[in-house]
Design a protein around this motif. Structure first.
Motif, PDB file in Angstrom:
ATOM      1  N   MET A   1      -9.340 -19.884  11.482  1.00 12.84           N
ATOM      2  CA  MET A   1      -9.935 -18.615  11.069  1.00 12.84           C
ATOM      3  C   MET A   1      -9.487 -17.499  12.005  1.00 12.84           C
ATOM      4  SD  MET A   1     -12.667 -16.513  11.971  1.00 12.84           S
ATOM      5  CE  MET A   1     -13.710 -17.555  12.941  1.00 12.84           C
ATOM      6  N   LEU A   2      -9.432 -17.766  13.310  1.00 10.51           N
ATOM      7  CA  LEU A   2      -8.958 -16.754  14.263  1.00 10.51           C
ATOM      8  C   LEU A   2      -7.542 -16.307  13.911  1.00 10.51           C
ATOM      9  CD1 LEU A   2     -10.096 -17.963  17.814  1.00 10.51           C
ATOM     10  CD2 LEU A   2     -11.143 -16.249  16.348  1.00 10.51           C
ATOM     11  N   LYS A   3      -6.715 -17.287  13.527  1.00 10.99           N
ATOM     12  CA  LYS A   3      -5.328 -16.954  13.194  1.00 10.99           C
ATOM     13  C   LYS A   3      -5.251 -16.059  11.963  1.00 10.99           C
ATOM     14  CE  LYS A   3      -3.034 -20.927  15.237  1.00 10.99           C
ATOM     15  NZ  LYS A   3      -2.459 -22.248  14.952  1.00 10.99           N
ATOM     16  N   ILE A   4      -6.048 -16.389  10.960  1.00  4.47           N
ATOM     17  CA  ILE A   4      -6.081 -15.546   9.755  1.00  4.47           C
ATOM     18  C   ILE A   4      -6.564 -14.153  10.128  1.00  4.47           C
ATOM     19  CG2 ILE A   4      -7.134 -15.229   7.475  1.00  4.47           C
ATOM     20  CD1 ILE A   4      -7.526 -18.296   7.411  1.00  4.47           C
ATOM     21  N   ASN A   5      -7.601 -14.100  10.968  1.00  5.10           N
ATOM     22  CA  ASN A   5      -8.205 -12.828  11.324  1.00  5.10           C
ATOM     23  C   ASN A   5      -7.271 -11.896  12.083  1.00  5.10           C
ATOM     24  OD1 ASN A   5     -10.496 -13.514  10.074  1.00  5.10           O
ATOM     25  ND2 ASN A   5     -11.796 -13.563  11.894  1.00  5.10           N
ATOM     26  N   ILE A   6      -6.368 -12.474  12.871  1.00 11.41           N
ATOM     27  CA  ILE A   6      -5.419 -11.616  13.586  1.00 11.41           C
ATOM     28  C   ILE A   6      -4.624 -10.801  12.581  1.00 11.41           C
ATOM     29  CG2 ILE A   6      -3.315 -11.620  14.967  1.00 11.41           C
ATOM     30  CD1 ILE A   6      -4.430 -14.000  16.438  1.00 11.41           C
ATOM     31  N   GLY A   7      -4.065 -11.484  11.592  1.00 12.39           N
ATOM     32  CA  GLY A   7      -3.298 -10.788  10.565  1.00 12.39           C
ATOM     33  C   GLY A   7      -4.133  -9.745   9.856  1.00 12.39           C
ATOM     34  N   LEU A   8      -5.355 -10.135   9.467  1.00 11.27           N
ATOM     35  CA  LEU A   8      -6.224  -9.216   8.724  1.00 11.27           C
ATOM     36  C   LEU A   8      -6.617  -8.003   9.571  1.00 11.27           C
ATOM     37  CD1 LEU A   8      -8.594 -11.643   6.788  1.00 11.27           C
ATOM     38  CD2 LEU A   8      -6.782 -10.192   5.863  1.00 11.27           C
ATOM     39  N   SER A   9      -6.874  -8.216  10.862  1.00  9.02           N
ATOM     40  CA  SER A   9      -7.269  -7.105  11.720  1.00  9.02           C
ATOM     41  C   SER A   9      -6.155  -6.081  11.852  1.00  9.02           C
ATOM     42  CB  SER A   9      -7.638  -7.600  13.119  1.00  9.02           C
ATOM     43  OG  SER A   9      -8.566  -8.625  13.043  1.00  9.02           O
ATOM     44  N   TRP A  10      -4.932  -6.565  11.957  1.00  5.27           N
ATOM     45  CA  TRP A  10      -3.812  -5.616  12.017  1.00  5.27           C
ATOM     46  C   TRP A  10      -3.696  -4.841  10.722  1.00  5.27           C
ATOM     47  CZ3 TRP A  10      -1.698  -3.957  16.281  1.00  5.27           C
ATOM     48  CH2 TRP A  10      -1.734  -4.765  17.431  1.00  5.27           C
ATOM     49  N   ILE A  11      -3.863  -5.533   9.600  1.00 10.04           N
ATOM     50  CA  ILE A  11      -3.843  -4.830   8.312  1.00 10.04           C
ATOM     51  C   ILE A  11      -4.925  -3.755   8.318  1.00 10.04           C
ATOM     52  CG2 ILE A  11      -4.289  -5.055   5.826  1.00 10.04           C
ATOM     53  CD1 ILE A  11      -3.127  -7.852   5.953  1.00 10.04           C
ATOM     54  N   GLY A  12      -6.112  -4.134   8.779  1.00  8.32           N
ATOM     55  CA  GLY A  12      -7.236  -3.200   8.798  1.00  8.32           C
ATOM     56  C   GLY A  12      -6.961  -1.977   9.648  1.00  8.32           C
ATOM     57  N   SER A  13      -6.484  -2.203  10.875  1.00  2.02           N
ATOM     58  CA  SER A  13      -6.301  -1.065  11.771  1.00  2.02           C
ATOM     59  C   SER A  13      -5.163  -0.149  11.304  1.00  2.02           C
ATOM     60  CB  SER A  13      -6.059  -1.542  13.201  1.00  2.02           C
ATOM     61  OG  SER A  13      -4.900  -2.334  13.257  1.00  2.02           O
ATOM     62  N   ILE A  14      -4.070  -0.746  10.841  1.00  2.31           N
ATOM     63  CA  ILE A  14      -2.943   0.082  10.402  1.00  2.31           C
ATOM     64  C   ILE A  14      -3.319   0.855   9.128  1.00  2.31           C
ATOM     65  CG2 ILE A  14      -0.559   0.037   9.559  1.00  2.31           C
ATOM     66  CD1 ILE A  14      -0.817  -0.469  12.534  1.00  2.31           C
TER      67      ILE A  14
ATOM     68  N   THR B   1       7.206  -2.486  17.723  1.00  2.94           N
ATOM     69  CA  THR B   1       6.132  -2.648  18.708  1.00  2.94           C
ATOM     70  C   THR B   1       4.971  -3.425  18.100  1.00  2.94           C
ATOM     71  OG1 THR B   1       6.756  -0.439  19.423  1.00  2.94           O
ATOM     72  CG2 THR B   1       4.777  -1.386  20.400  1.00  2.94           C
ATOM     73  N   LEU B   2       4.653  -3.067  16.840  1.00  2.00           N
ATOM     74  CA  LEU B   2       3.580  -3.733  16.114  1.00  2.00           C
ATOM     75  C   LEU B   2       3.834  -5.238  16.003  1.00  2.00           C
ATOM     76  CD1 LEU B   2       1.087  -2.704  14.639  1.00  2.00           C
ATOM     77  CD2 LEU B   2       2.449  -2.577  12.552  1.00  2.00           C
ATOM     78  N   CYS B   3       5.085  -5.570  15.640  1.00  6.33           N
ATOM     79  CA  CYS B   3       5.468  -6.978  15.525  1.00  6.33           C
ATOM     80  C   CYS B   3       5.219  -7.710  16.831  1.00  6.33           C
ATOM     81  CB  CYS B   3       6.960  -7.113  15.210  1.00  6.33           C
ATOM     82  SG  CYS B   3       7.343  -6.893  13.501  1.00  6.33           S
ATOM     83  N   LEU B   4       5.665  -7.103  17.927  1.00  2.10           N
ATOM     84  CA  LEU B   4       5.545  -7.750  19.238  1.00  2.10           C
ATOM     85  C   LEU B   4       4.077  -7.969  19.591  1.00  2.10           C
ATOM     86  CD1 LEU B   4       8.340  -5.930  21.280  1.00  2.10           C
ATOM     87  CD2 LEU B   4       8.357  -8.239  20.323  1.00  2.10           C
ATOM     88  N   LEU B   5       3.262  -6.943  19.374  1.00  2.00           N
ATOM     89  CA  LEU B   5       1.848  -7.056  19.717  1.00  2.00           C
ATOM     90  C   LEU B   5       1.167  -8.158  18.894  1.00  2.00           C
ATOM     91  CD1 LEU B   5       0.742  -3.332  20.093  1.00  2.00           C
ATOM     92  CD2 LEU B   5       0.965  -5.049  21.894  1.00  2.00           C
ATOM     93  N   ALA B   6       1.433  -8.159  17.580  1.00  2.00           N
ATOM     94  CA  ALA B   6       0.790  -9.140  16.705  1.00  2.00           C
ATOM     95  C   ALA B   6       1.214 -10.548  17.096  1.00  2.00           C
ATOM     96  CB  ALA B   6       1.150  -8.851  15.251  1.00  2.00           C
ATOM     97  N   THR B   7       2.512 -10.714  17.386  1.00  2.00           N
ATOM     98  CA  THR B   7       2.999 -12.034  17.783  1.00  2.00           C
ATOM     99  C   THR B   7       2.334 -12.483  19.084  1.00  2.00           C
ATOM    100  OG1 THR B   7       5.099 -11.412  16.813  1.00  2.00           O
ATOM    101  CG2 THR B   7       5.077 -13.414  18.137  1.00  2.00           C
ATOM    102  N   GLY B   8       2.209 -11.528  20.019  1.00  2.00           N
ATOM    103  CA  GLY B   8       1.562 -11.841  21.288  1.00  2.00           C
ATOM    104  C   GLY B   8       0.145 -12.340  21.092  1.00  2.00           C
ATOM    105  N   MET B   9      -0.587 -11.660  20.211  1.00  2.00           N
ATOM    106  CA  MET B   9      -1.975 -12.037  19.968  1.00  2.00           C
ATOM    107  C   MET B   9      -2.054 -13.421  19.325  1.00  2.00           C
ATOM    108  SD  MET B   9      -4.404  -9.075  18.528  1.00  2.00           S
ATOM    109  CE  MET B   9      -5.999  -9.522  17.874  1.00  2.00           C
TER     110      MET B   9
ATOM    111  N   ALA C   1       0.136 -15.796  19.678  1.00  2.00           N
ATOM    112  CA  ALA C   1       0.493 -16.785  20.697  1.00  2.00           C
ATOM    113  C   ALA C   1      -0.715 -17.100  21.577  1.00  2.00           C
ATOM    114  CB  ALA C   1       1.650 -16.273  21.542  1.00  2.00           C
ATOM    115  N   LEU C   2      -1.492 -16.064  21.846  1.00  2.00           N
ATOM    116  CA  LEU C   2      -2.683 -16.236  22.676  1.00  2.00           C
ATOM    117  C   LEU C   2      -3.666 -17.216  22.017  1.00  2.00           C
ATOM    118  CD1 LEU C   2      -3.499 -14.876  25.360  1.00  2.00           C
ATOM    119  CD2 LEU C   2      -5.029 -13.416  24.026  1.00  2.00           C
ATOM    120  N   VAL C   3      -3.865 -17.039  20.694  1.00  2.00           N
ATOM    121  CA  VAL C   3      -4.777 -17.941  19.983  1.00  2.00           C
ATOM    122  C   VAL C   3      -4.208 -19.361  19.944  1.00  2.00           C
ATOM    123  CG1 VAL C   3      -5.818 -18.464  17.746  1.00  2.00           C
ATOM    124  CG2 VAL C   3      -5.846 -16.140  18.606  1.00  2.00           C
ATOM    125  N   SER C   4      -2.901 -19.462  19.761  1.00  2.00           N
ATOM    126  CA  SER C   4      -2.280 -20.791  19.772  1.00  2.00           C
ATOM    127  C   SER C   4      -2.531 -21.490  21.098  1.00  2.00           C
ATOM    128  CB  SER C   4      -0.775 -20.687  19.535  1.00  2.00           C
ATOM    129  OG  SER C   4      -0.537 -20.255  18.226  1.00  2.00           O
TER     130      SER C   4
END
Lengths: 256, 271
Positions: free
Chosen positions: B199-212, B245-253, B255-258
């Motif tokens: 769920m955390l992994k799904i949420n990362i993607g969704l949160s970026w969609i939300g903020s952008i 930059t967005l790509c890098l940040l999202a990937t970083g986040m 990786a953190l959850v992984s």
């Protein structure tokens, strides 16, 4: 011998949106201390339901169930339940799995823990105490499950087809171990099974249930020496006679 | 198992083939991006594509350097990151707590079921104007948008995780005399941990969609704002720089959850 468990004219009605079903009717029997009783019956007759009532998980519609003279009302903790599968928690080590009942009943102290670990040691599972369940074989896991059941020192063990998920070879050897452990710890047990030879090989007494609504059809006192192990019983000439008798009676019951 | 110096020739060959295969895959990965960027740059230099419309790697790089020098990149990235992380954290907490409440009280779950279904199928962006009126045109609105997009999915995912708890294990605990709080803490929560991580992994993607998306609607800063602004003034290198930059940040986040997953779930929960 002192009677530890008595069922007195117990009945149970199941309710569902489409109607009601009389699952158990007028069931009476008792179990003496240290006795090993096996219950067999046609499939779907509600053998497990009877165990659930004994454990206080289902309230009977009529009649009384008494353990040590006290009416069972809820799972107050004098039972040990052993299920078809070991149901060990995969995220807990063996040590943590066997002490689970102590945590639930809030009786986790040095003495009780030592008792549980002592059982692990006694039955050859000490070196696996810090392993996780998926590192153990099916037979070992079921033995751990029994020790977990014994950890809280229950007065009565309820065994619901505890070997049926194992392959034949393992089933025989785990049955042998479980029988030995139960005898050595001098526990009273009620076993539910659909396997006639299993019932004959472990029980002091076999109760044959009728098809739905379940009631006691017949009782048999199996006259083997109390300490004869299940495998030795299977070799005994009388084993066949018992098997055939029960087989015939169970078949008659199925055809009713 | 045999140790290293006892391996047969065949086994050594097998190991070598495996290693070579891995090296090939990694090289191919790097080569793919290098070739892509090189061709892009080449076509731009040769005049085959219009740099004004398509931009070029060198232009994007220059733009990134400029943005970094002025500190603008960090400012915008920081704002978006804050909005995303805040929305993510709040939505995850609220969603999980609501799921817990619904698991606890089955009647409540049945009452709220149709509302959850409707809220889930509603495109949350449709609430944009209302959010702006209520929360103003700033960070607050964007965080709210992020929460709205994430929270329902969190609730549904976690609830299905909680209710998927092994019935036999619940039965076992009940036979030991366990009450609901114990069933929750000893069984339901630990067995839902894998669901929680996914769920955390799904949420990362969704949160970026939300903020952008929130920044597209209302904002004066953030990576989403840079992208919209860059598009409006036809500064495509700016758009790409912000996207990268967005790509890098999202990937970083992610990786953190992984990493969290590796630590908490580990090997032991394979069964």
């Amino acid at each position: 011998m002192k009677e530890i468990l008595t069922l007195d004219k117990v009945g149970l009605i199941y309710h569902s949106p489409v109607g009601e079903t009389q699952a158990v009717k007028n069931m009476s029997f008792s179990v003496a201390e240290g006795e090993f009783v096996a219950m067999i019956g046609p499939s779907g007759c509600g053998k497990s339901t009877v165990l659930n009532m004994i454990a206080g998980l289902i309230k009977p519609s009529e009649g009384k169930i008494k353990l040590n003279g006290e009416e069972v009302s809820s799972a107050a903790g004098k039972f040990g339940y052993m299920l078809q599968r070991d149901e060990l928690f995969p995220w807990r080590t063996i040590r943590k799995n066997v002490t689970l009942p102590l945590e639930i009943k809030r009786i986790k102290n040095k003495e009780n823990e030592d008792y549980a670990f002592g059982l692990l040691k006694k039955y050859g599972l000490k070196e696996f105490a810090d392993h996780y369940p998926d590192q153990l074989s099916g037979g070992m896991r079921q033995r751990v499950a029994l020790i977990r059941t014994l950890a809280a020192k229950p007065d009565l063990l309820l065994l619901d087809e505890p070997f049926s998920a194992l392959d034949y070879q393992t089933r025989l050897s785990v049955c042998e171990d479980v029988f030995r452990i139960i005898r050595e710890e001098n526990k009273t047990s009620v076993l539910v099974t659909h396997d006639i030879s299993e019932a004959v090989s472990v029980a002091d007494r076999v109760i044959l249930l009728s098809s739905r609504p379940a009631a006691v059809r017949k009782e048999y006192t199996v006259d083997f020496d109390k300490d004869l192990s299940p495998l030795k019983r299977r070799e005994d000439p009388r084993f066949r006679d018992w098997f055939e008798l029960l087989w015939r009676d169970l078949n008659d019951e199925n055809e009713r | 198992m045999k140790t290293k110096d006892e391996f047969s020739r065949e086994h050594l060959l097998y190991l070598k083939r495996r290693r070579n295969d891995k090296i090939f895959v990694n090289c191919a990965r790097v080569a793919l991006i290098i070739i892509f960027l090189a061709l892009w740059e080449l076509f731009y230099r040769l005049g085959a594509i219009d740099g004004f419309i398509f931009s070029a790697p060198s232009k994007i790089f220059k733009s990134l350097v400029n943005l970094t020098k002025t500190g603008e990149l960090f400012k915008h990235a920081g704002i978006t990151l804050f909005e995303t992380v805040a929305g993510f954290a709040i939505a995850t907490s609220i969603g999980t707590l609501v799921a817990l409440a619904l698991w606890w009280n089955d009647r409540l779950r049945r009452i709220l079921d149709p509302y959850v279904v409707v809220l889930n199928s509603l495109p949350k962006i449709a609430l944009g104007p209302v959010i702006i009126i209520w929360f103003g045109s700033g960070t607050k609105s964007i965080v709210v948008m992020t929460i709205l997009i994430t929270v329902i999915v969190t609730t549904i995912t976690m609830l299905s995780g909680f209710t998927a708890t092994d019935k036999n294990k619940i039965f076992l605990l009940k036979s030991l005399g366990a009450k609901k709080p114990q069933i929750l803490t000893k069984l339901v929560i630990p067995s839902s941990l894998p669901t929680f991580i996914s769920m955390l992994k799904i949420n990362i993607g969704l949160s970026w969609i939300g903020s952008i998306m929130g920044e597209y609607l209302v904002s004066r800063a953030g990576l989403g704002y840079l992208i919209v602004y860059g598009g409006q003034v036809f500064k495509l290198d700016l758009v790409y720089a912000a996207t990268l930059t967005l790509c890098l940040l999202a990937t970083g986040m992610y990786a953190l959850v992984s990493l969290i997953e590796k630590i908490t779930v580990g090997k032991k929960q394979t069964s």
